[in-house]
Design a protein around this motif. Structure first.
Motif, PDB file in Angstrom:
ATOM      1  N   ILE A  15       0.860  -1.203   0.000  1.00 30.63           N
ATOM      2  CA  ILE A  15       0.000   0.000   0.000  1.00 30.63           C
ATOM      3  C   ILE A  15       0.885   1.237   0.000  1.00 30.63           C
ATOM      4  CG2 ILE A  15      -1.740   1.315   1.286  1.00 30.63           C
ATOM      5  CD1 ILE A  15      -2.671  -1.349   2.523  1.00 30.63           C
TER       6      ILE A  15
ATOM      7  N   GLU B 164       5.299   5.485   6.211  1.00 26.57           N
ATOM      8  CA  GLU B 164       6.042   4.239   6.133  1.00 26.57           C
ATOM      9  C   GLU B 164       5.152   3.059   6.487  1.00 26.57           C
ATOM     10  OE1 GLU B 164       9.983   6.308   8.120  1.00 26.57           O
ATOM     11  OE2 GLU B 164       9.616   4.170   8.465  1.00 26.57           O
ATOM     12  N   ALA B 165       5.595   1.891   6.059  1.00 24.37           N
ATOM     13  CA  ALA B 165       4.938   0.655   6.471  1.00 24.37           C
ATOM     14  C   ALA B 165       6.011  -0.317   6.915  1.00 24.37           C
ATOM     15  CB  ALA B 165       4.139   0.065   5.311  1.00 24.37           C
ATOM     16  N   LYS B 166       5.713  -1.051   7.960  1.00 23.94           N
ATOM     17  CA  LYS B 166       6.670  -2.034   8.457  1.00 23.94           C
ATOM     18  C   LYS B 166       5.919  -3.287   8.878  1.00 23.94           C
ATOM     19  CE  LYS B 166       8.943  -1.873  12.498  1.00 23.94           C
ATOM     20  NZ  LYS B 166       9.560  -1.033  13.560  1.00 23.94           N
TER      21      LYS B 166
ATOM     22  N   GLU C 258      -5.144  11.579   5.534  1.00 23.58           N
ATOM     23  CA  GLU C 258      -5.657  11.263   4.201  1.00 23.58           C
ATOM     24  C   GLU C 258      -6.600  10.067   4.254  1.00 23.58           C
ATOM     25  OE1 GLU C 258      -2.766  10.472   1.043  1.00 23.58           O
ATOM     26  OE2 GLU C 258      -4.551  10.303  -0.218  1.00 23.58           O
TER      27      GLU C 258
ATOM     28  N   VAL D 222      -5.858   6.485   1.750  1.00 24.86           N
ATOM     29  CA  VAL D 222      -4.771   5.610   2.185  1.00 24.86           C
ATOM     30  C   VAL D 222      -5.119   4.961   3.528  1.00 24.86           C
ATOM     31  CG1 VAL D 222      -2.303   5.449   2.665  1.00 24.86           C
ATOM     32  CG2 VAL D 222      -3.120   7.097   0.986  1.00 24.86           C
TER      33      VAL D 222
ATOM     34  N   GLU E 246      -7.514   2.158   3.050  1.00 21.16           N
ATOM     35  CA  GLU E 246      -6.859   0.984   2.460  1.00 21.16           C
ATOM     36  C   GLU E 246      -6.030   0.233   3.507  1.00 21.16           C
ATOM     37  OE1 GLU E 246      -4.775   1.986  -1.133  1.00 21.16           O
ATOM     38  OE2 GLU E 246      -4.258  -0.124  -1.515  1.00 21.16           O
ATOM     39  N   ILE E 247      -5.348   0.988   4.352  1.00 27.21           N
ATOM     40  CA  ILE E 247      -4.547   0.357   5.415  1.00 27.21           C
ATOM     41  C   ILE E 247      -5.452  -0.414   6.373  1.00 27.21           C
ATOM     42  CG2 ILE E 247      -3.123   0.848   7.465  1.00 27.21           C
ATOM     43  CD1 ILE E 247      -1.864   3.161   5.835  1.00 27.21           C
TER      44      ILE E 247
ATOM     45  N   SER F  80      -6.755  -3.597   5.051  1.00 19.39           N
ATOM     46  CA  SER F  80      -5.755  -4.656   4.878  1.00 19.39           C
ATOM     47  C   SER F  80      -5.437  -5.394   6.183  1.00 19.39           C
ATOM     48  CB  SER F  80      -4.462  -4.070   4.294  1.00 19.39           C
ATOM     49  OG  SER F  80      -3.703  -3.425   5.308  1.00 19.39           O
TER      50      SER F  80
ATOM     51  N   PHE G 228       2.778  -2.290  11.082  1.00 17.16           N
ATOM     52  CA  PHE G 228       3.130  -0.980  11.600  1.00 17.16           C
ATOM     53  C   PHE G 228       3.124   0.003  10.426  1.00 17.16           C
ATOM     54  CE2 PHE G 228       6.410   2.150  12.355  1.00 17.16           C
ATOM     55  CZ  PHE G 228       6.326   2.464  13.701  1.00 17.16           C
ATOM     56  N   PHE G 229       2.288   1.041  10.532  1.00 19.56           N
ATOM     57  CA  PHE G 229       2.227   2.061   9.480  1.00 19.56           C
ATOM     58  C   PHE G 229       2.383   3.442  10.096  1.00 19.56           C
ATOM     59  CE2 PHE G 229      -0.156  -1.343   7.446  1.00 19.56           C
ATOM     60  CZ  PHE G 229       0.195  -1.228   6.116  1.00 19.56           C
ATOM     61  N   THR G 230       3.007   4.363   9.353  1.00 15.23           N
ATOM     62  CA  THR G 230       2.934   5.763   9.771  1.00 15.23           C
ATOM     63  C   THR G 230       2.309   6.563   8.649  1.00 15.23           C
ATOM     64  OG1 THR G 230       5.090   6.377   8.868  1.00 15.23           O
ATOM     65  CG2 THR G 230       5.056   5.574  11.137  1.00 15.23           C
ATOM     66  N   LEU G 231       1.595   7.626   9.025  1.00 17.99           N
ATOM     67  CA  LEU G 231       0.981   8.518   8.043  1.00 17.99           C
ATOM     68  C   LEU G 231       1.145   9.944   8.541  1.00 17.99           C
ATOM     69  CD1 LEU G 231      -2.482   6.959   7.050  1.00 17.99           C
ATOM     70  CD2 LEU G 231      -0.516   7.342   5.561  1.00 17.99           C
ATOM     71  N   PRO G 232       1.560  10.875   7.667  1.00 18.78           N
ATOM     72  CA  PRO G 232       1.634  12.271   8.090  1.00 18.78           C
ATOM     73  C   PRO G 232       0.220  12.819   8.314  1.00 18.78           C
ATOM     74  CG  PRO G 232       2.049  12.064   5.721  1.00 18.78           C
ATOM     75  CD  PRO G 232       1.931  10.675   6.263  1.00 18.78           C
TER      76      PRO G 232
END
Lengths: 367, 367
Positions: free
Chosen positions: A272, A301-303, B72, B75, B78-79, B82, B105-109
């Motif tokens: 994604i 980021e994604a981890k 946003e 995105v 979608e995360i 998933s 683990f995700f980061t988003l601004p």
């Protein structure tokens, strides 16, 4: 001439030949299906785009007279599909085909059968008996790696190789490669390249196969696939497939076993973010775990982390996640084996404990 | 700030508000969802494209701290989709949202919540109670007739009319019209026009409604839809919907009852040929039968015949088969009534013995 055929009979046979009909053509006759009346209420159906031709037979319930004609395949197929189950009446009069069933009535102009190109069958050459089901699986597992670009003539197809008692299909697009092989009962050795379009036509025409036996014949310039009442003749591509054996990595330094579903999930999720950024997922392999990392300048980021069983060295390497996912989709064992040489060498991915197929994926260079 | 929410909870609420997110926008903040921390572990979610805004609430399982932020929508959605079922951990630190679940683990601004446009709710005006299910059916049966072209501002929407104790929805594109009405418990009279985009947002946001009660409020410039924990505010379109009552035909000279499925089948089949020709199907109505005829200069003819029950005069009239099919799809009675004035006047089509909805279709002039 007048004949009747059961809807289900003519529909499946039309679907079988229609895949060979030329979609964009300057010769209108190539957009048609040839109907050729044979003895004993048998009607031959033929379609071709000059590269591939498919021929099959349909049994009429009744038939009077004898006349060959060509009629546009796409419209005919749509009309037949729209009709209810039952007996359809066809009649040819003054170059007009009339299709009648109950209160439904269609007419279609026909084209001159004598203008339809004659496709000669294969003659002699090597012969190989195989199973439709086996071949379907082999094609499915290799075709997605073939190059989609028609101008890359030597990669826009599937390479067939008979060697050491194996039939091998190889597809590659310069970034990845699929290899599928099965033991076969012949010691003949030979090889040829078939266009992606021919391979797809073969897939479609096999869908309606009712028995599993297939004969493959290769005479040096054409390949014939003979099964049920159907024969498909495909011209081989006159281009050299690259020496794929050179690409197969040897002397692996890192070998992993991963859970296929866990790996798929992790790749899917990191993809994604990868899609919104550099289209790459970095794998950091250490001890008993692998981290998957993706970055996008604007979307964070994604981890992900998954457990692995590892032999050999630690490694950091990056891939286009789409390629990982497409190959994983074709691996149906619970576990998948990943074999690496180093960060700049291709990955070999294969199902655990299943012989005969593997995927090679080029890494993305880490900066 | 840190909070946890069940995946299924946040997903359905995000889906509800996301329909209002601007798809193409020059203001990035409008592509986001506002998260606003309220008391009692309640978080408000808001999205808007300035025309429509949707607000709803989601209950956090745990919540520490208090901070509003915009992230946003596409995105994030979608995360969340998933991830596996379970508890998701959200954390805001230095304008970065971290989403964590298991090994994912995700980061988003994030964007500044103070820049998110404030949408004031409707104030006073008329109020109407209705049912979500009813409204869903009414919208579905009228929306397909609305003009798709955004530049036809007065037809690119649905006209709402409260009159004589009825709520009426009307959609029209100049070639056809749909009218759906239901008795309602109010004697207030009023009318407004809502953009097609707002109507679609309303459809999407109602999909996750868990109870059936809805309050509609109209204050002269905005309409509020209040149901469950959700409120959707839509600005009405400042354009005049045409006087549709003038279009409704009167004094029919021919009235037919047809079997809905037979009629649909016959139109579908003749439309194959019509599509390749003049896009028109001619109906020849006489005694107890109707013939449907289509012609294509290159692809022959199609003819169908169906039984009818007729009152009044014989008639020949032609229509775009697509319009007939789309209206028929929304008629779920076994029989359909067709009412005609003459060859140049619109057809009125409605379900037999069901009050409250009808379709008007303009004929194609026969030469």
């Amino acid at each position: 001439m007048e004949f009747t055929i059961k809807k289900s009979d003519i529909l499946s046979k039309l679907e079988t030949v229609s895949s060979a009909v030329a979609s964009k053509t300057v010769k209108p006759i190539l957009s048609g299906v040839l109907f050729k009346t044979l003895e004993e209420k048998k009607i031959e159906l033929v379609a071709t785009d000059l590269e591939t031709s498919i021929k099959t037979f349909v049994n009429a319930e009744t038939l009077e007279g004898k006349e060959d004609f060509v009629v546009e395949a796409k419209v005919l197929l749509e009309i037949i599909r729209s009709l209810h189950e039952g007996l359809i009446n066809f009649k040819i009069e003054e170059n007009i085909l009339t299709i009648e069933m109950g209160q439904s009535f269609f007419t279609l102009p026909t084209m001159d059968a004598s203008e339809f190109p004659e496709i000669s069958p294969t003659e002699g050459g090597i012969r190989l008996e195989t199973s439709v089901t086996n071949l379907e699986v082999m094609i499915e597992r290799s075709i997605f790696c073939a190059a989609k670009d028609e101008f890359m003539r030597n990669l826009n197809g599937i390479y067939w190789e008979l060697e050491d008692g194996y039939l091998r299909l190889v597809g590659a697009d310069g970034f990845r490669l699929a290899l599928v092989e099965k033991k076969v009962d012949t010691d003949v050795e030979d090889k040829f390249l078939l266009a992606l379009k021919s391979m797809k036509d073969l897939q479609t025409s096999m869908k309606n196969a009712s028995s599993d036996k297939m004969l493959i014949e290769y005479d040096g310039s054409r390949v014939g696939f003979y099964f049920n009442d159907t024969e498909m003749i495909a011209r081989v591509v006159d281009a050299d497939f690259p020496d794929y054996k050179k690409v197969l990595p040897k002397a692996f330094k890192t070998k992993l076993i991963v859970d296929s579903a866990d790996f798929m999930d992790a790749v899917k999720r990191t993809s994604i973010t990868a899609r919104l950024g550099s289209e790459s997922v970095k794998l950091e392999i250490a001890e008993d775990r692998m981290e998957l990392l993706a970055k996008s300048p604007e979307h964070g980021e994604a981890k992900e982390e998954i457990k692995i069983k590892k032999e050999g060295e630690d490694l950091t390497i990056a891939f286009n996640p789409k390629f990982l996912m497409e190959s994983l989709k074709n691996i149906d064992t619970d576990e998948t084996e990943l074999n690496f040489v180093d960060s700049n060498s291709p990955l070999q991915m294969n199902p655990v404990d299943v012989e005969g197929y593997l995927y090679i994926i080029m890494p993305i260079r880490l900066i």
